[in-house]
Design an enzyme around this catalytic site. Structure first.
Site, short mmCIF file in Angstrom:
data_model
loop_
_atom_site.label_atom_id
_atom_site.label_comp_id
_atom_site.label_asym_id
_atom_site.label_seq_id
_atom_site.Cartn_x
_atom_site.Cartn_y
_atom_site.Cartn_z
CG ASP A 43 43.13 34.07 58.51
OD1 ASP A 43 41.96 34.38 58.82
OD2 ASP A 43 44.13 34.56 59.07
CG ASP A 58 43.10 38.44 57.02
OD1 ASP A 58 43.06 39.40 56.25
OD2 ASP A 58 43.59 38.49 58.16
NE ARG A 74 44.61 44.31 65.01
CZ ARG A 74 44.02 43.59 64.06
NH1 ARG A 74 43.50 42.43 64.36
NH2 ARG A 74 43.96 44.04 62.83
CB THR A 89 38.85 37.91 59.43
OG1 THR A 89 40.07 38.20 58.72
CG2 THR A 89 38.60 36.41 59.31
NE ARG A 116 46.10 39.29 61.34
CZ ARG A 116 46.47 40.32 62.07
NH1 ARG A 116 47.68 40.41 62.54
NH2 ARG A 116 45.62 41.27 62.34
N GLY A 148 40.44 43.04 63.54
CA GLY A 148 40.25 43.88 62.34
C GLY A 148 38.79 43.86 61.90
CG ASP A 153 43.99 33.05 64.10
OD1 ASP A 153 43.33 32.06 63.79
OD2 ASP A 153 45.21 33.03 64.40
#
Ligand code: F6P
Length: 327
Positions: free
Chosen positions: A134, A132, A76, A130, A176, A15, A107
């Site tokens: 994360d 996110d 992706r 990202t 996500r 992303g 990730d």
């Protein structure tokens, strides 16, 4: 040249995130500054497999620091998950005389990078890109701050109409399966609550919300919800709310991909610029298969395996802060 790296390949994958262009600029210029050639790989790992590769000079990255998205495009790539795909990618690396890779992504990007480096012994450095946030080992990922600010702009606007119509809004944000965007945007926008996947496993958050009487002293409410099967998303929660508490006038707003676009904030541009230079420094110092992170404003090196595998915890105490402030 002690480090033996004459040419790097550079790609963005997964992303997209605001600030990726600032990172591309930084990696490119830092490499050229140190007499290392830069080959830009388009469309992530897909371009590595199909050979969509072009040498960059410093002017190729002029005037992009302020642009959202990624000038290298992103994808992706399912083929890179196969041994055959990775073999084709390696053949292209050899043909292009690329000695090391800098990959910008999240990730999935790092999982691919790790496999590739294990199979073909290619030195790889990752930059966390990202929205996110994360990835373990960095306080912030490139793009997270911009996404947070985009969310609070949107929530501020929704609050106007929520208040006029005395409604309860469930606003779904990305992440996500990680609650960083939801929790911190809730705090920053003065939302009444955040529903995040990390907490859902311990309590029924909707029940907790009602029990806390979140609407007692107010005529409208905003609840930020993480996208996730665990939370049920904004639609799932709104459905339950209408069924169990028909007294509320419930609406849903899913912010979607608006969160991934836009010009990066100063913070994202700064960390992207610092991380890009650090990536080239790390390769020249002989470091391999690490992610560049920032912790307490200092650059750190995190093994790729750790960045992917270790869970980065959200600060659940912030839920308590939210609760206090929502009375
Ligand atoms: O990882 C970034 C992210 O924006 C997530 O927050 C979201 O779940 C996902 O990507 C959406 O991906 P896509 O754009 O492929 O639908």
């Amino acid at each position: 040249m002690v480090h033996g790296i004459r040419c790097i390949g550079l790609l963005t994958s997964g992303g997209d995130a605001p600030g990726m262009n600032a990172a591309i600029r930084s990696v490119t210029r830092a490499a050229i500054f140190n007499n290392i050639r830069v080959k830009a790989i388009y469309r992530g790992y897909k371009g590595l497999i199909t050979g969509e590769i072009k040498e960059f000079q410093t002017q190729n990255v002029s005037n992009i620091i302020q642009q959202g998205g990624t000038i290298l495009k992103s994808a992706r790539c399912a083929e890179f998950r196969t041994p055959e795909g990775r073999q084709l990618a390696y053949e292209n690396l050899v043909r292009e005389e690329i000695d090391a890779l800098v990959v910008i992504g999240g990730d999935g990007t790092f999982t691919g990078a790790r496999l590739f480096s294990q199979e073909y012994n290619v030195p790889i450095v990752g930059l966390p890109g990202t929205i996110d946030n994360d990835l373990f080992g960095t306080d912030s990922t490139i793009g997270y701050d911009t996404a947070l600010n985009t969310i609070i702009d949107a929530v501020d606007k929704i609050r106007d109409t929520a208040s006029s119509h005395e409604r309860l809004f469930f606003i779904e944000v990305m992440g996500r399966d990680a609650g960083f965007l939801a929790l911190n945007s809730a705090l920053a926008s003065g939302a009444e609550a955040a529903i995040i996947p990390e907490r859902e496993t311990k309590v029924d958050q909707l029940e907790e919300l009602i029990r806390n009487g979140f609407r007692k002293s107010k005529n409208s409410s905003i609840v930020i919800v993480s996208e996730s099967e665990v939370t049920g998303g904004a639609n799932g929660l709104a459905e339950r709310m209408r069924r169990e508490h028909p007294e509320y006038d419930v609406r849903v707003s899913i912010l979607g991909h608006i969160q991934r676009g836009g010009s990066p904030t100063a913070y994202d541009r700064i960390i992207a610029s610092r991380m890009g230079v650090a990536a080239i420094d790390a390769l020249m110092d002989g470091l391999r298969n690490i992610m560049i992170g920032i912790v307490n404003n200092e650059i750190v090196h995190v093994p790729l395996a750790k960045a992917i595998k270790d869970d980065k915890p959200v600060n659940e105490q912030l839920l308590g802060v939210l609760q206090i402030l929502s009375i």
